[in-house]
Scaffold this active site. Sequence first.
Site, PDB file in Angstrom:
ATOM      1  CD1 TRP A   1      -1.751  -2.387   1.909  1.00 58.40           C
ATOM      2  CD2 TRP A   1      -2.774  -1.614   0.077  1.00 58.40           C
ATOM      3  NE1 TRP A   1      -2.627  -3.355   1.473  1.00 58.40           N
ATOM      4  CE2 TRP A   1      -3.270  -2.914   0.361  1.00 58.40           C
ATOM      5  CE3 TRP A   1      -3.271  -0.933  -1.030  1.00 58.40           C
ATOM      6  CZ2 TRP A   1      -4.227  -3.541  -0.428  1.00 58.40           C
ATOM      7  CZ3 TRP A   1      -4.228  -1.554  -1.824  1.00 58.40           C
ATOM      8  CH2 TRP A   1      -4.697  -2.837  -1.511  1.00 58.40           C
TER       9      TRP A   1
ATOM     10  CG  ASP B   1      -3.236   3.538   4.275  1.00 57.34           C
ATOM     11  OD1 ASP B   1      -4.208   3.304   5.017  1.00 57.34           O
ATOM     12  OD2 ASP B   1      -3.026   2.926   3.209  1.00 57.34           O
TER      13      ASP B   1
ATOM     14  CE  LYS C   1      -7.082  -3.465   4.650  1.00 60.71           C
ATOM     15  NZ  LYS C   1      -7.170  -4.847   4.193  1.00 60.71           N
TER      16      LYS C   1
END
Length: 362
Positions: A104, A173, A197
């Site tokens: 990511w 993030d 998540k």
Amino acid sequence: MAPKRIFNFNAGPAALPQTVLEEIQQEFLDFKGSGMSITEISHRSKWFDDVINDAVARTKRLFHLDDRYKVLFLQGGASMQFCMIPMNFLAEGRTADYVNTGTWSTKAIKEAQILGKPIKVAASSEDRNFAYIPKDIAFTPGATYVHITSNNTIKGTQWARFPDTGGVPLIADMSSDIFSRPFDAGRFGLFYAGAQKNMGPAGVCLVAVRDDMLALTPATLPTMLKYTTHADKNSMFNTPPCFAIYTVQLVLKWLEETVGGLDKMAQRNQQKADLLYNLMDESDFYNGTADKDSRSMMNVTFRLPDEALEKKFVAEATEAGFGGLKGHRSVGGCRASIYNATSVEAVQALVDFMKTFQSRNG
């Protein structure tokens, strides 16, 4: 008859607190006496105003955010933030540092590069397949921000302590570990997380952004890509993902009122992680893929002696009621995602299963 529920270790969309699911079920056809479902009410109604304002207030309380921060609920997932961040904050003459710790982070770097923004990769753990979090990083003095990924879902690593940036605002993030532990939010110019998540269903991304960062947003950006557009309208410039925000609000209520806040949540998460990592450290059958000082409390990644055993492990675990233990397709192996809603009892049951499987196959 109670519904059949498995032990859910999926990496995302992932487990939600059962009490939250039950509250949704109870209110679904008639939300707060409205005679309508939460999926039917107007986002301009007082009913939904109460939902989003409570979600904002709980977020601020849990993270001790002061009045400089706006809490936004946006669409496009965390991936949309990969381009929105450099578009909003890196006008001509500005630069930023990025730390690459996995998939990511790599995607965030790529989006900034596509836009032609002058960023620097200040550190990377790619040399060892992202098995660790870099240390002793030389950040660029005067940079506009430093971007990190706080927890790496695929690689099973996590920043135990956030880096000293010399006063440069951090941007993170936090999609896979938001609300899992307390941290000093004042060091962050912005942090963001896709909900699916650790705090809700897919469809909404939480963004907490500080006023001094909002002041950098250029007027020339398309309307929907400006943070100021959403900050000025309390995330309701257009129709927001109402059901997803409602679920996040209930999860935050659970965190505050049932769990008791982020300190208590962190203690429980550490207890769950210790159960799995202690088993691995005592075994030559299960081998963790992350360096010990970089291990994630949210995503425990491990390998067995060979791929055939890994396939057998996942198959037998599924049969025994343990879901989501197959590793990400890009790396293979196994992974147990033990987010906030995953109970200590679920993790203990998994550890017991792992011990039994080892005794039969080791």
